[in-house]
Design a protein around this motif. Structure first.
Motif, PDB file in Angstrom:
ATOM      1  N   THR A  47       0.815  -1.219   0.000  1.00  0.00           N
ATOM      2  CA  THR A  47       0.000   0.000   0.000  1.00  0.00           C
ATOM      3  C   THR A  47       0.849   1.269   0.000  1.00  0.00           C
ATOM      4  O   THR A  47       0.350   2.335  -0.339  1.00  0.00           O
ATOM      5  N   SER A  48       2.114   1.156   0.400  1.00  0.00           N
ATOM      6  CA  SER A  48       3.038   2.288   0.270  1.00  0.00           C
ATOM      7  C   SER A  48       4.451   1.746   0.203  1.00  0.00           C
ATOM      8  O   SER A  48       4.746   0.676   0.752  1.00  0.00           O
ATOM      9  N   PHE A  49       5.326   2.474  -0.498  1.00  0.00           N
ATOM     10  CA  PHE A  49       6.721   2.071  -0.634  1.00  0.00           C
ATOM     11  C   PHE A  49       7.572   3.316  -0.825  1.00  0.00           C
ATOM     12  O   PHE A  49       7.193   4.231  -1.553  1.00  0.00           O
ATOM     13  N   ALA A  50       8.723   3.344  -0.162  1.00  0.00           N
ATOM     14  CA  ALA A  50       9.671   4.445  -0.334  1.00  0.00           C
ATOM     15  C   ALA A  50      11.089   3.896  -0.261  1.00  0.00           C
ATOM     16  O   ALA A  50      11.365   2.959   0.491  1.00  0.00           O
ATOM     17  N   ALA A  51      11.967   4.474  -1.049  1.00  0.00           N
ATOM     18  CA  ALA A  51      13.391   4.143  -1.026  1.00  0.00           C
ATOM     19  C   ALA A  51      14.157   5.446  -1.072  1.00  0.00           C
ATOM     20  O   ALA A  51      13.923   6.275  -1.955  1.00  0.00           O
ATOM     21  N   LYS A  52      15.047   5.653  -0.091  1.00  0.00           N
ATOM     22  CA  LYS A  52      15.813   6.895  -0.050  1.00  0.00           C
ATOM     23  C   LYS A  52      16.979   6.753   0.916  1.00  0.00           C
ATOM     24  O   LYS A  52      17.191   5.675   1.472  1.00  0.00           O
ATOM     25  N   ILE A  94      14.757   1.465   2.880  1.00  0.00           N
ATOM     26  CA  ILE A  94      13.450   1.307   2.243  1.00  0.00           C
ATOM     27  C   ILE A  94      12.394   1.189   3.327  1.00  0.00           C
ATOM     28  O   ILE A  94      12.681   0.797   4.456  1.00  0.00           O
ATOM     29  N   GLY A  95      11.182   1.545   2.966  1.00  0.00           N
ATOM     30  CA  GLY A  95      10.051   1.405   3.871  1.00  0.00           C
ATOM     31  C   GLY A  95       8.838   0.982   3.076  1.00  0.00           C
ATOM     32  O   GLY A  95       8.689   1.349   1.909  1.00  0.00           O
ATOM     33  N   ALA A  96       7.981   0.184   3.708  1.00  0.00           N
ATOM     34  CA  ALA A  96       6.787  -0.280   3.008  1.00  0.00           C
ATOM     35  C   ALA A  96       5.716  -0.666   4.010  1.00  0.00           C
ATOM     36  O   ALA A  96       6.005  -1.004   5.157  1.00  0.00           O
ATOM     37  N   ASP A  97       4.488  -0.598   3.555  1.00  0.00           N
ATOM     38  CA  ASP A  97       3.346  -1.154   4.260  1.00  0.00           C
ATOM     39  C   ASP A  97       2.712  -2.152   3.304  1.00  0.00           C
ATOM     40  O   ASP A  97       2.526  -1.856   2.117  1.00  0.00           O
ATOM     41  N   LEU A 134       7.171  -1.992   7.515  1.00  0.00           N
ATOM     42  CA  LEU A 134       8.557  -2.428   7.459  1.00  0.00           C
ATOM     43  C   LEU A 134       9.492  -1.282   7.101  1.00  0.00           C
ATOM     44  O   LEU A 134       9.182  -0.476   6.236  1.00  0.00           O
ATOM     45  N   GLU A 135      10.616  -1.216   7.797  1.00  0.00           N
ATOM     46  CA  GLU A 135      11.728  -0.372   7.398  1.00  0.00           C
ATOM     47  C   GLU A 135      12.963  -1.246   7.386  1.00  0.00           C
ATOM     48  O   GLU A 135      13.119  -2.113   8.259  1.00  0.00           O
ATOM     49  N   ALA A 136      13.816  -1.084   6.385  1.00  0.00           N
ATOM     50  CA  ALA A 136      15.013  -1.914   6.264  1.00  0.00           C
ATOM     51  C   ALA A 136      16.173  -1.060   5.765  1.00  0.00           C
ATOM     52  O   ALA A 136      15.992  -0.178   4.917  1.00  0.00           O
ATOM     53  N   VAL A 137      17.360  -1.355   6.293  1.00  0.00           N
ATOM     54  CA  VAL A 137      18.559  -0.554   6.031  1.00  0.00           C
ATOM     55  C   VAL A 137      19.533  -1.370   5.181  1.00  0.00           C
ATOM     56  O   VAL A 137      19.722  -2.571   5.437  1.00  0.00           O
ATOM     57  N   ALA A 138      20.159  -0.721   4.204  1.00  0.00           N
ATOM     58  CA  ALA A 138      21.122  -1.400   3.343  1.00  0.00           C
ATOM     59  C   ALA A 138      22.255  -2.013   4.144  1.00  0.00           C
ATOM     60  O   ALA A 138      22.753  -1.407   5.086  1.00  0.00           O
ATOM     61  N   GLN A 139      22.637  -3.239   3.775  1.00  0.00           N
ATOM     62  CA  GLN A 139      23.748  -3.920   4.463  1.00  0.00           C
ATOM     63  C   GLN A 139      25.063  -3.339   4.026  1.00  0.00           C
ATOM     64  O   GLN A 139      25.221  -2.812   2.975  1.00  0.00           O
TER      65      GLN A 139
END
Length: 189
Positions: A137-142, A152-155, A184-189
């Protein structure tokens, strides 16, 4: 001069290829929650969550490919009422002593434009695996403003029947349909 231009062109090509490569992100546990809601006795919609969710997301926006691997700690269920948390962890529902985790592993991610719109995969609860599709329902990458790393973040949401996962106690009084939502929020490895 020609060698210098060739070296510059190769360096630029490698930079583009490196940027376009798939990036793996680690789920950030303090900003990722798996929530679930269901109808209680035809009176209200109850909302609870799991406080511990972990996993990874691999994303290549140029190739429009991704994979998602999520693990939920069942013992971290949080209804807001300690006694009820124990009830949800019991054998009538999630049986956390015997099945301490639930997992979701994607099999396909569908993109609309540059963003994922659906995540198809296998959900496992109480050793029962069923295919489900999460709608994004939502997505962002920055770049994360404090960590200065890609994030990244998403619902995403899906609906399951708890009885299909051997967790159907007290149906139909307590609704069989459960809406699962992950923020969800996730950070680049």
């Amino acid at each position: 001069m020609k060698k210098l231009m060739t070296a510059a062109a190769l360096a630029a090509l490698f930079a583009v290829l490196a940027f376009a490569a798939p990036q793996t992100y680690t789920i950030e546990p303090t900003h990722t929650f798996t929530r679930f809601s269901y109808n209680h006795l035809g009176l209200s919609t109850q909302l609870s969550r799991f406080d511990k969710t972990s996993g990874t997301v691999t994303l290549d926006t140029d190739a429009k490919t991704a994979s998602v691997d999520v693990t939920v700690d069942i013992k971290s269920v949080n209804s807001g009422v300690e006694a009820f948390n124990g009830h949800l962890q019991g054998p009538n529902f999630l049986d956390a002593a015997k099945y301490p985790t639930a997992t979701f592993k994607s099999t396909r991610v569908v993109f609309e434009g540059d963003k994922p719109s659906k995540i198809e995969g296998n959900l496992t609860i109480k050793d029962v695996t069923k295919p489900v599709t999460f709608t994004v329902t939502s997505f962002a990458a920055k770049e994360h403003p404090m960590m200065k790393k890609p994030v990244i973040g998403a619902d995403a949401t899906t609906v399951i029947k708890r009885s299909e996962f051997n967790a159907g106690a007290f149906t139909p009084a307590v609704g069989d349909e459960v809406t699962l939502t992950i923020g969800l929020e996730a950070v680049a490895q």
